[in-house]
Design a protein around this motif. Sequence first.
Motif, mmCIF file in Angstrom:
data_model
loop_
_atom_site.group_PDB
_atom_site.id
_atom_site.type_symbol
_atom_site.label_atom_id
_atom_site.label_comp_id
_atom_site.label_asym_id
_atom_site.label_seq_id
_atom_site.Cartn_x
_atom_site.Cartn_y
_atom_site.Cartn_z
ATOM 1 N N LYS A 158 0.890 -1.114 -0.077
ATOM 2 C CA LYS A 158 -0.072 0.042 0.055
ATOM 3 C C LYS A 158 0.829 1.258 -0.033
ATOM 4 N N ARG A 159 2.030 1.186 0.370
ATOM 5 C CA ARG A 159 3.082 2.374 0.378
ATOM 6 C C ARG A 159 3.221 2.589 -0.990
ATOM 7 N N ILE A 160 3.340 1.549 -1.749
ATOM 8 C CA ILE A 160 4.031 1.866 -3.108
ATOM 9 C C ILE A 160 2.891 2.405 -3.761
ATOM 10 N N LEU A 161 1.539 2.024 -3.696
ATOM 11 C CA LEU A 161 0.314 2.357 -4.266
ATOM 12 C C LEU A 161 0.077 3.824 -3.999
ATOM 13 N N THR A 162 0.312 4.159 -2.673
ATOM 14 C CA THR A 162 -0.135 5.515 -2.309
ATOM 15 C C THR A 162 0.753 6.294 -2.974
ATOM 16 N N GLU A 163 2.208 6.203 -3.062
ATOM 17 C CA GLU A 163 2.972 6.928 -3.857
ATOM 18 C C GLU A 163 2.684 7.272 -5.382
ATOM 19 N N LEU A 164 2.177 5.946 -5.928
ATOM 20 C CA LEU A 164 1.483 6.310 -7.131
ATOM 21 C C LEU A 164 -0.162 6.650 -7.406
ATOM 22 N N SER A 165 -0.578 7.220 -6.131
ATOM 23 C CA SER A 165 -1.927 7.925 -6.088
ATOM 24 C C SER A 165 -3.017 6.736 -6.170
ATOM 25 N N ILE A 166 -2.852 5.682 -5.825
ATOM 26 C CA ILE A 166 -3.802 4.522 -6.115
ATOM 27 C C ILE A 166 -4.531 4.240 -4.618
ATOM 28 N N GLU A 167 -5.766 4.335 -4.447
ATOM 29 C CA GLU A 167 -6.173 4.266 -3.197
ATOM 30 C C GLU A 167 -7.273 3.184 -3.274
ATOM 31 N N ILE A 168 -7.108 2.463 -2.074
ATOM 32 C CA ILE A 168 -7.992 1.221 -1.892
ATOM 33 C C ILE A 168 -8.699 1.461 -0.571
ATOM 34 N N ALA A 169 -9.971 0.626 -0.494
ATOM 35 C CA ALA A 169 -10.740 0.622 0.878
ATOM 36 C C ALA A 169 -11.469 -0.558 0.860
ATOM 37 N N ASN A 170 -12.098 -1.006 2.191
ATOM 38 C CA ASN A 170 -12.763 -2.270 1.912
ATOM 39 C C ASN A 170 -13.952 -1.726 2.959
ATOM 40 N N HIS A 171 -15.275 -2.377 2.747
ATOM 41 C CA HIS A 171 -16.405 -2.691 3.609
ATOM 42 C C HIS A 171 -16.989 -3.631 3.336
ATOM 43 N N VAL A 172 -17.764 -4.119 4.428
ATOM 44 C CA VAL A 172 -18.548 -5.349 4.739
ATOM 45 C C VAL A 172 -19.972 -5.126 4.058
ATOM 46 N N VAL A 173 -20.382 -5.969 3.200
ATOM 47 C CA VAL A 173 -21.548 -5.478 2.482
ATOM 48 C C VAL A 173 -22.706 -6.530 3.016
ATOM 49 N N VAL A 174 -22.515 -7.584 3.305
ATOM 50 C CA VAL A 174 -23.381 -8.735 3.941
ATOM 51 C C VAL A 174 -22.778 -9.068 5.211
ATOM 52 N N PHE A 175 -23.774 -9.362 6.307
ATOM 53 C CA PHE A 175 -23.008 -9.632 7.675
ATOM 54 C C PHE A 175 -24.114 -10.780 7.888
ATOM 55 N N GLY A 176 -23.645 -12.052 8.159
ATOM 56 C CA GLY A 176 -24.486 -13.178 8.515
ATOM 57 C C GLY A 176 -25.856 -13.092 7.807
ATOM 58 N N GLY A 177 -25.838 -12.920 6.343
ATOM 59 C CA GLY A 177 -27.211 -12.858 5.691
ATOM 60 C C GLY A 177 -28.034 -11.478 5.753
ATOM 61 N N LYS A 178 -27.560 -10.507 6.688
ATOM 62 C CA LYS A 178 -28.161 -9.362 6.524
ATOM 63 C C LYS A 178 -27.318 -8.501 5.486
ATOM 64 N N VAL A 179 -27.920 -8.018 4.574
ATOM 65 C CA VAL A 179 -27.554 -7.284 3.413
ATOM 66 C C VAL A 179 -27.369 -5.532 3.721
ATOM 67 N N ILE A 180 -26.283 -4.985 3.432
ATOM 68 C CA ILE A 180 -26.178 -3.563 3.966
ATOM 69 C C ILE A 180 -26.465 -2.743 2.742
ATOM 70 N N ASP A 181 -27.456 -2.111 2.654
ATOM 71 C CA ASP A 181 -27.595 -1.201 1.334
ATOM 72 C C ASP A 181 -26.667 -0.120 1.499
ATOM 73 N N VAL A 182 -26.115 0.027 0.148
ATOM 74 C CA VAL A 182 -24.808 0.913 0.065
ATOM 75 C C VAL A 182 -25.452 2.137 -0.561
ATOM 76 N N PRO A 183 -25.235 3.377 -0.130
ATOM 77 C CA PRO A 183 -25.604 4.471 -0.932
ATOM 78 C C PRO A 183 -25.036 4.473 -2.186
ATOM 79 N N GLU A 184 -25.659 4.981 -3.618
ATOM 80 C CA GLU A 184 -24.878 4.991 -4.915
ATOM 81 C C GLU A 184 -23.894 6.017 -4.804
ATOM 82 N N GLY A 185 -22.871 5.824 -5.734
ATOM 83 C CA GLY A 185 -21.957 6.826 -6.155
ATOM 84 C C GLY A 185 -21.015 7.367 -5.186
#
Length: 388
Positions: free
Chosen positions: A147-174
């Motif tokens: 990630k240090r290499i990616l940051t130097e190249l202006s590449i950004e990464i993130a993660n989030h949980v979208v389903v939790f034990g069958g419970k679907v998290i509605d994610v706002p668009e855009g």
Amino acid sequence: MRYLTAGESHGPRLTAIIEGVPAGLSLTVEDINVDLKRRQGGYGRGGRMKIESDQVEITSGVRHGKTTGAPITLHVVNKDHQKWLDIMSVEDIEDRLKSKRRIARPRPGHADLVGGMKYRFDDLRNSLERSSARETTMRVAIGAVAKRILTELSIEIANHVVVFGGKVIDVPEGLTVSHIKELAKESEISVVNREREQEIKDYIDQIKREGDTIGGVIETVVGGVPVGLGSYVQWDKKLDAKLAQAVVSINAFKGVEFGMGFQAGHHKGSEVMDEILWNEEEGYTRRTNHLGGFEGGMTNGQPLVIRGVMKPIPTLYKPLMSVDIDTHEPYKATVERSDPTALPAAGVVMEAVVATVLAQEILEKFSSDNMEELKAAVQSHRTFVRNF
Ligand code: EPS
């Protein structure tokens, strides 16, 4: 860039060696410790994480805050090892002591039984120790360097949980990658929709009371990725395929999809393909991003959207039926310490393995003995693509 990890869950320490990181990259222990801490956190983590406070030691490849191009060695001490000195001893010990934490009742869904058959172990602990998700500590450490290499190249990464034990998290668009990163960081369960936070935490508490575990689905997004990483010319050069291997290699991960993924099988071609657009400001873009940033196994300049599914952790306080390997009698599986869910932590691991594969691909495509050289090469490629 290549690497290996080593170490047992209750051994003295975990180790990684990474080779092929360009010289001249700023790297501190803090860059790595931040992600080690994130991996230890998240609502639903179990007792082991209260014992450990993972901190990396760098013993080669970095001098005066910058990488030298030499192999980088990383270590993380297992504090818990102090209580396992006999059990994990490298030297042989008395048989009386060996039986102390011997495992003869394999846990369904874990590596215990098949590992024992494959390597011919009399004590299934030998499989448990290496197959434990404790190993993911080092994958996060390696990912932090990537990630240090990616940051130097202006590449950004993130993660989030979208389903939790069958419970679907509605994610706002855009939502942008930065936005997802910010929102997920504020949440104890790594969700971008905070309205669901309490309900899910209550659910995790309930699962814990029941002695059970839950899995779910994690989405990793990456922005600023150069066009043309990976290739269509050979099956093993396709970058989405390499990422799929990395994601499914995470403990308990059972599947992966890109963009609309398995949903593509439910739609017509005209509803799936991303139409190509061009404008003066950005050059080529796409009207939609159903393909998750990949065309022909190559990055197309759109954000990468990768989802991985994690099965519930197989180590249960409410053990399932198993068979004792000494007697072949039915028994309840061994109860080993566990977490009701490790989804937020697994998201940090997924982010790390995706970052590692992307950094490897970038270092393969561009000239990269030194960071300055790498940055210039990536910039020149971006300019070429912009003017295509
Ligand atoms: C983990 C370390 C393990 C488990 C968990 C994750 O430590 P211990 O076995 O000492 O409790 O807490 O792993 C599992 C439940 C598993 O089945 O692999 C970690 O560092 O993430």
